[in-house]
Scaffold this motif. Structure first.
Motif, PDB file in Angstrom:
ATOM      1  N   SER A 167       1.456  -3.787  -6.735  1.00  0.00           N
ATOM      2  CA  SER A 167       2.064  -3.833  -5.410  1.00  0.00           C
ATOM      3  C   SER A 167       1.354  -2.882  -4.462  1.00  0.00           C
ATOM      4  N   VAL A 168       0.931  -3.415  -3.308  1.00  0.00           N
ATOM      5  CA  VAL A 168       0.243  -2.580  -2.319  1.00  0.00           C
ATOM      6  C   VAL A 168       1.162  -2.177  -1.182  1.00  0.00           C
ATOM      7  N   GLY A 169       2.458  -2.507  -1.301  1.00  0.00           N
ATOM      8  CA  GLY A 169       3.414  -2.103  -0.286  1.00  0.00           C
ATOM      9  C   GLY A 169       3.528  -3.111   0.847  1.00  0.00           C
ATOM     10  N   GLY A 170       4.308  -2.748   1.846  1.00  0.00           N
ATOM     11  CA  GLY A 170       4.603  -3.681   2.923  1.00  0.00           C
ATOM     12  C   GLY A 170       5.815  -4.521   2.548  1.00  0.00           C
TER      13      GLY A 170
ATOM     14  N   ILE B 112       2.051   0.584  -8.492  1.00  0.00           N
ATOM     15  CA  ILE B 112       2.091   0.527  -7.036  1.00  0.00           C
ATOM     16  C   ILE B 112       0.988   1.398  -6.439  1.00  0.00           C
ATOM     17  N   HIS B 113       0.529   0.979  -5.273  1.00  0.00           N
ATOM     18  CA  HIS B 113      -0.481   1.747  -4.543  1.00  0.00           C
ATOM     19  C   HIS B 113       0.138   2.264  -3.252  1.00  0.00           C
ATOM     20  N   GLU B 114       0.096   3.572  -3.083  1.00  0.00           N
ATOM     21  CA  GLU B 114       0.580   4.192  -1.853  1.00  0.00           C
ATOM     22  C   GLU B 114      -0.632   4.617  -1.036  1.00  0.00           C
ATOM     23  N   GLN B 115      -0.890   3.922   0.051  1.00  0.00           N
ATOM     24  CA  GLN B 115      -2.107   4.161   0.822  1.00  0.00           C
ATOM     25  C   GLN B 115      -1.995   5.289   1.825  1.00  0.00           C
ATOM     26  N   ASN B 116      -0.762   5.716   2.121  1.00  0.00           N
ATOM     27  CA  ASN B 116      -0.558   6.710   3.178  1.00  0.00           C
ATOM     28  C   ASN B 116      -0.314   8.117   2.652  1.00  0.00           C
ATOM     29  N   ALA B 117      -0.552   9.090   3.535  1.00  0.00           N
ATOM     30  CA  ALA B 117      -0.350  10.496   3.165  1.00  0.00           C
ATOM     31  C   ALA B 117       1.122  10.801   2.932  1.00  0.00           C
ATOM     32  N   TYR B 118       1.998  10.041   3.593  1.00  0.00           N
ATOM     33  CA  TYR B 118       3.449  10.188   3.405  1.00  0.00           C
ATOM     34  C   TYR B 118       3.962   8.903   2.786  1.00  0.00           C
ATOM     35  N   ILE B 119       4.569   8.992   1.612  1.00  0.00           N
ATOM     36  CA  ILE B 119       4.957   7.812   0.856  1.00  0.00           C
ATOM     37  C   ILE B 119       5.957   6.941   1.619  1.00  0.00           C
TER      38      ILE B 119
ATOM     39  N   LYS C 129       9.066   3.936  -6.976  1.00  0.00           N
ATOM     40  CA  LYS C 129       8.347   4.954  -7.744  1.00  0.00           C
ATOM     41  C   LYS C 129       8.965   5.276  -9.111  1.00  0.00           C
ATOM     42  N   PRO C 130      10.288   5.463  -9.232  1.00  0.00           N
ATOM     43  CA  PRO C 130      10.852   5.798 -10.548  1.00  0.00           C
ATOM     44  C   PRO C 130      10.695   4.682 -11.586  1.00  0.00           C
ATOM     45  N   PHE C 131      10.472   3.448 -11.117  1.00  0.00           N
ATOM     46  CA  PHE C 131      10.376   2.311 -12.033  1.00  0.00           C
ATOM     47  C   PHE C 131       8.934   1.907 -12.320  1.00  0.00           C
ATOM     48  N   ALA C 132       7.982   2.528 -11.642  1.00  0.00           N
ATOM     49  CA  ALA C 132       6.574   2.146 -11.784  1.00  0.00           C
ATOM     50  C   ALA C 132       5.921   2.870 -12.953  1.00  0.00           C
ATOM     51  N   LYS C 133       4.991   2.170 -13.590  1.00  0.00           N
ATOM     52  CA  LYS C 133       4.210   2.800 -14.661  1.00  0.00           C
ATOM     53  C   LYS C 133       3.244   3.825 -14.085  1.00  0.00           C
ATOM     54  N   GLU C 134       2.664   3.486 -12.929  1.00  0.00           N
ATOM     55  CA  GLU C 134       1.767   4.415 -12.243  1.00  0.00           C
ATOM     56  C   GLU C 134       1.932   4.240 -10.738  1.00  0.00           C
ATOM     57  N   VAL C 135       1.708   5.349 -10.012  1.00  0.00           N
ATOM     58  CA  VAL C 135       1.654   5.314  -8.551  1.00  0.00           C
ATOM     59  C   VAL C 135       0.283   5.856  -8.164  1.00  0.00           C
ATOM     60  N   ILE C 136      -0.548   4.976  -7.624  1.00  0.00           N
ATOM     61  CA  ILE C 136      -1.929   5.324  -7.286  1.00  0.00           C
ATOM     62  C   ILE C 136      -2.021   5.631  -5.792  1.00  0.00           C
ATOM     63  N   SER C 137      -2.711   6.708  -5.446  1.00  0.00           N
ATOM     64  CA  SER C 137      -2.849   7.078  -4.038  1.00  0.00           C
ATOM     65  C   SER C 137      -4.101   7.912  -3.831  1.00  0.00           C
TER      66      SER C 137
END
Length: 362
Positions: free
Chosen positions: A95-98, A117-124, A132-140
């Motif tokens: 998931s790239v958000g939006g 999930i991918h968090e592209q911004n400096a502020y989540i 986030k609590p359900f994701a295996k990884e949060v990439i940023s």
């Protein structure tokens, strides 16, 4: 067995999908929305084995009743997405958000499909904060996830990098959605650009393209105006300076290509994330950032006439490595392969329970 990509709505989110999918081998599926730019980008994209566009819209700028109704719609679409995941035997959801990411992301949680999930911004963002609590990884690319990886951008922005030394052309960009504020600012500055012999590239947004073209005609000033293009890399490469919003994908594309920029953050962005994106560069003296309330024509002209293009353009690419998209693709494929190993082990337990128990004793 598929890797499912989801998210979008804006070009910034979709640019991440575009860059990462290039390096993902095997079957790929996309789940987006009928709203926003998702269909424009991927309706005719043959790199996905299947594409689905669900009936979702952003909850931003909606009243309380509107938000409740749209949230109910999102959960309804999540059950459709769950069936899609099952149909394609999804091994991981990226998931790239939006707003268009919500149904498939919630479907991943409901079906216990690994979610990255991918968090592209400096502020989540709001959605990613929930996920986030359900994701295996949060990439940023920032230090706000579980894995910090350089922003995934297309290789073309890195390959076409060049040092800017003289301001011969400028890009004004409000993104694919456009910006009335930036459009008006550009038109006010257009006579100055013409006087200085600076060529104008102007991304006015799909809705405002015709209006802005007519405005330049009335001024008698030539400008290359466009609403949306998938060849923005070529225009970025032609520009020597930019005035732009501070969406993360745009920001990192400028960084990789060495394009000095004055960022004017969208004032209503969730959690003011565009300001913090731009501030990350401004704090390193590698960009300018002014809020809309601070902008005057004189301030912009002062920046343009005093900027050290060569120094900033040389230093910008040092902030990003070229393999962010590859690293993310590798993580997705590793999760997919891990799932296959688990399935094979489960099958072996079912067929040869004694052999497995024996191996554990050994």
């Amino acid at each position: 067995m598929s890797i499912v990509f989801t998210g979008g709505g804006t070009g910034g989110h979709l640019a991440i999908v575009d860059s990462v999918k290039e390096y993902v081998k095997g079957d790929k599926v996309y789940i987006g929305s009928t709203s926003g730019l998702d269909t424009t980008w991927y309706k005719d994209d043959n790199s996905f084995s299947a594409k689905y566009f669900l009936e979702t819209k952003s909850v931003v700028d909606k009243g309380k009743v509107g938000k409740v109704l749209m949230l109910l719609k999102i959960f309804k679409e999540a059950f459709k997405a769950k069936k899609i995941l099952k149909k394609h035997n999804a091994k991981v959801v990226f998931s790239v958000g939006g707003f268009s990411a919500a149904p498939a992301a919630f479907a991943a949680i409901m079906s216990r499909t690994p979610l990255i999930i991918h968090e592209q911004n400096a502020y989540i963002g709001n959605l990613n904060r929930i996920l986030k609590p359900f994701a295996k990884e949060v990439i940023s690319p920032y230090n706000n996830g579980t894995i910090q990886i350089d922003a995934p951008i297309k290789q073309i922005f890195i390959d076409t990098y060049h040092t800017r030394e003289e301001l011969k052309s400028i890009l004004i960009s409000g993104g694919s959605q456009g910006s009335v504020f930036l459009n008006n600012l550009a038109l006010k500055l257009a006579p100055y650009f013409q006087e200085k012999g600076i060529k104008i590239y102007h991304q006015a947004g799909i809705k405002n393209e015709k209006e802005v073209i007519e405005a330049y005609k009335k001024l008698g000033i030539k400008a290359e105006v466009f609403g949306f293009t998938k060849e923005l890399d070529k225009i970025i490469n032609q520009a020597d300076f930019a005035i732009a919003r501070a969406g993360s994908s745009t920001l990192w594309e400028f960084v990789a290509n060495g394009l000095p920029t004055l960022f004017i953050p969208y004032p209503y962005a969730a959690n003011d994330h565009q300001y913090y994106n731009a501030k990350y560069l401004a704090d390193k003296n590698l960009a300018y950032v002014l809020r809309e309330s601070e902008i005057t024509e004189d301030k912009v002209i002062d920046i343009i006439e005093n900027i050290n293009l060569k120094e900033i353009s040389t230093k910008l690419p040092t902030l990003i490595k070229p393999d962010g998209a590859k690293e993310i693709a590798k993580i997705l494929m590793n999760f997919s392969n891990l799932w296959l190993v688990i399935c094979d082990l489960f099958l072996e337990v079912r067929l040869k329970p004694n052999a497995i128990s024996l191996s554990f004793k050994i």
